[in-house]
Design a protein around this motif. Structure first.
Motif, PDB file in Angstrom:
ATOM      1  N   TYR A  33      47.078  36.793  51.255  1.00  0.00           N
ATOM      2  CA  TYR A  33      45.654  36.580  51.565  1.00  0.00           C
ATOM      3  C   TYR A  33      45.237  35.356  50.764  1.00  0.00           C
ATOM      4  O   TYR A  33      45.273  35.374  49.543  1.00  0.00           O
ATOM      5  CB  TYR A  33      44.908  37.860  51.160  1.00  0.00           C
ATOM      6  N   LYS A  36      38.960  32.954  52.482  1.00  0.00           N
ATOM      7  CA  LYS A  36      38.104  34.043  52.970  1.00  0.00           C
ATOM      8  C   LYS A  36      36.797  33.525  53.523  1.00  0.00           C
ATOM      9  O   LYS A  36      36.367  32.410  53.227  1.00  0.00           O
ATOM     10  CB  LYS A  36      37.856  35.072  51.876  1.00  0.00           C
ATOM     11  N   SER A 165      37.165  42.905  44.941  1.00  0.00           N
ATOM     12  CA  SER A 165      38.219  41.892  44.972  1.00  0.00           C
ATOM     13  C   SER A 165      39.048  42.171  46.216  1.00  0.00           C
ATOM     14  O   SER A 165      39.501  43.307  46.412  1.00  0.00           O
ATOM     15  CB  SER A 165      39.078  42.015  43.714  1.00  0.00           C
ATOM     16  N   GLY A 166      39.230  41.150  47.037  1.00  0.00           N
ATOM     17  CA  GLY A 166      39.875  41.362  48.338  1.00  0.00           C
ATOM     18  C   GLY A 166      41.171  42.156  48.247  1.00  0.00           C
ATOM     19  O   GLY A 166      41.339  43.192  48.910  1.00  0.00           O
ATOM     20  N   SER A 167      42.086  41.695  47.404  1.00  0.00           N
ATOM     21  CA  SER A 167      43.398  42.335  47.363  1.00  0.00           C
ATOM     22  C   SER A 167      43.323  43.774  46.850  1.00  0.00           C
ATOM     23  O   SER A 167      44.256  44.553  47.036  1.00  0.00           O
ATOM     24  CB  SER A 167      44.354  41.505  46.510  1.00  0.00           C
ATOM     25  N   ARG A 170      44.083  46.833  48.997  1.00  0.00           N
ATOM     26  CA  ARG A 170      45.470  47.225  49.268  1.00  0.00           C
ATOM     27  C   ARG A 170      46.041  48.061  48.127  1.00  0.00           C
ATOM     28  O   ARG A 170      47.243  48.304  48.091  1.00  0.00           O
ATOM     29  CB  ARG A 170      46.335  45.972  49.495  1.00  0.00           C
TER      30      ARG A 170
HETATM   31  C1  DP6 Z   1      47.277  35.058  45.708  1.00  0.00           C
HETATM   32  O1  DP6 Z   1      42.054  39.429  45.773  1.00  0.00           O
HETATM   33  O2  DP6 Z   1      42.215  38.122  43.633  1.00  0.00           O
HETATM   34  O3  DP6 Z   1      47.091  37.317  45.002  1.00  0.00           O
HETATM   35  O4  DP6 Z   1      38.890  38.475  46.804  1.00  0.00           O
HETATM   36  O5  DP6 Z   1      38.398  36.539  45.319  1.00  0.00           O
HETATM   37  O6  DP6 Z   1      38.981  38.763  44.312  1.00  0.00           O
HETATM   38  P1  DP6 Z   1      39.161  37.808  45.486  1.00  0.00           P
HETATM   39  O7  DP6 Z   1      40.681  37.347  45.481  1.00  0.00           O
HETATM   40  P2  DP6 Z   1      42.013  38.111  45.105  1.00  0.00           P
HETATM   41  O8  DP6 Z   1      43.094  37.131  45.780  1.00  0.00           O
HETATM   42  C2  DP6 Z   1      44.430  37.442  45.759  1.00  0.00           C
HETATM   43  C3  DP6 Z   1      45.232  36.303  46.169  1.00  0.00           C
HETATM   44  C4  DP6 Z   1      46.727  36.436  46.044  1.00  0.00           C
HETATM   45  C5  DP6 Z   1      47.364  36.857  47.366  1.00  0.00           C
HETATM   46  C6  DP6 Z   1      47.231  38.297  47.751  1.00  0.00           C
HETATM   47  O9  DP6 Z   1      47.163  39.192  46.882  1.00  0.00           O
HETATM   48  O10 DP6 Z   1      47.238  38.545  48.968  1.00  0.00           O
END
Ligand code: DP6
Length: 362
Positions: A33, A36, A165-167, A170
């Motif tokens: 990811y 966004k 936080s996006g990740s 999961r």
């Molecule tokens: C490179 O989930 O930390 O780990 O949504 O801004 O909190 P925010 O971002 P975050 O981004 C993770 C990016 C990554 C790739 C991934 O885990 O998919």
């Protein structure tokens, strides 16, 4: 499911006080990811292995206020110490989720949180941290409305965690979680993670992830800044398309258990993530010389040993070394003999694929 399905509706009696504890794992993305849209909507779908050893434990005690407050009332202890500088992040999170958990201002909260890995390790704790806190809040919701079903609560925890936080969305369940709309997974959503619904070959069970701590401490680029770099990025649209294609390829790979294909997809995803950062404006190199040393040695060792060890990276210099259970002995020996020397103070963490968060009894 849409956003409005996650709003707690109806009039309920609120519990006066309580204490809930959840332990939530970290995760490592195989398809990343990166980029966004507003409201924590991912620009492309991603998939991750849930981890096991790297986790955050959060205890949330709550006490009903005499009168609903105008602000979020909470104290925060991180590893036993008051942590004022974490508070703004939590406040932003609570602001984002208040609409869905409207009881927040009815309570004073004591949040006590700790990680299984050292904070200074350079491993992001936002995924496991936001997941653990979201699960605690959803458990309060379950006390408020006991008729809510387990599957909905897990989904809601993922939905809330994403807003932190996006990740993190999961990090609720295991062992393979997909997030973001993707045509071949009907139940996929931009709003929460779902368990990977297709057959997975047994070679991927008990997969290992040894995390080599090449560079501890603060990351050069926060993930917020990093995701922003994908706006107006010259290669962004192609990259977003590529994530869909890599998911297609992974589907076949997971089914067949084809480790050579797995390696090609996972390493390419890691390097693409870093290539995106090197080609954005401003540009960043997040790998360190030792990151490159480790990658080259993994490639050499893989060639000579015919094992299936590979690497992935997050948005930093640390290296996640991935390998199947059946090759554990040989690969771990190689890690100790050749790779640990490139870790800061020789530090690394042995982790493996995990099965999701757990509520701990208090
Ligand atoms: C490179 O989930 O930390 O780990 O949504 O801004 O909190 P925010 O971002 P975050 O981004 C993770 C990016 C990554 C790739 C991934 O885990 O998919």
């Amino acid at each position: 499911m849409t956003e409005s399905d996650f709003v707690l509706k109806g009039s309920f009696e609120y519990p006066l006080e309580g204490n809930i504890v959840w332990k939530a794992p970290s995760n490592i993305a195989l398809v990343k990811y990166w980029g966004k849209k507003p409201n924590q909507i991912p620009a492309n779908p991603s998939i991750s292995f849930t981890l096991d050893a790297c986790a955050t434990t959060t205890s949330l005690s709550f006490k009903k206020l005499e009168q609903k407050s105008n602000f979020f009332s909470f104290d925060l202890l991180f590893e036993g110490k008051a942590k004022e500088d974490f508070k703004p992040k939590i406040t932003t999170f609570l602001e984002r989720i208040e609409k869905y958990v409207p009881f927040l201002k009815e309570y004073h909260f004591n949040i006590e949180t700790s990680n299984s890995f050292p904070h200074s390790s350079g491993i992001a704790s936002s995924a496991s941290g936001m997941a653990a806190l979201s699960l605690c809040l959803v458990s309060i919701e379950k006390m408020i409305n006991p008729s809510l079903e387990e599957a909905f609560l897990k989904q809601k925890a993922s939905f809330l965690a994403r807003l932190g936080s996006g990740s993190a969305c999961r990090s609720i369940e295991g062992d393979l979680i997909q997030w973001g709309e993707y045509k071949n997974i009907t139940e996929s959503s931009n709003l929460y993670g779902v368990k990977y619904p297709f057959d997975v070959h047994s070679v991927f069970k008990n997969y290992h992830d040894t995390i080599l701590l090449v560079h501890k401490g603060q990351k050069t680029v926060s993930s917020t800044v990093g995701h922003d770099l994908m706006h107006n990025h010259p290669f962004a649209e192609e990259r977003f398309k590529q994530a869909h294609i890599n998911l297609d390829k992974l589907n076949a790979t997971f089914k067949e258990g084809n480790l050579d294909n797995f390696i090609a997809i996972v390493e390419s995803e890691a390097l693409t993530l870093h290539a995106m950062m090197m080609t954005s404006l401003p540009y960043f190199i997040l790998m360190k010389p030792n990151t490159m040393e480790i990658i080259n040695r993994i490639w050499e060792f893989r060639k000579r040993s015919k094992t299936h060890v590979c690497f992935t990276l997050d948005a930093g210099a640390n290296v996640h070394v991935l390998y199947p259970e059946s090759e554990k002995k040989e690969v771990f020996q190689f890690i100790k003999d050749e790779l640990v020397a490139f870790c800061e103070n020789g530090h690394y963490i042995c982790d493996r694929i995990g099965y999701g968060a757990k509520e701990l009894k208090v």
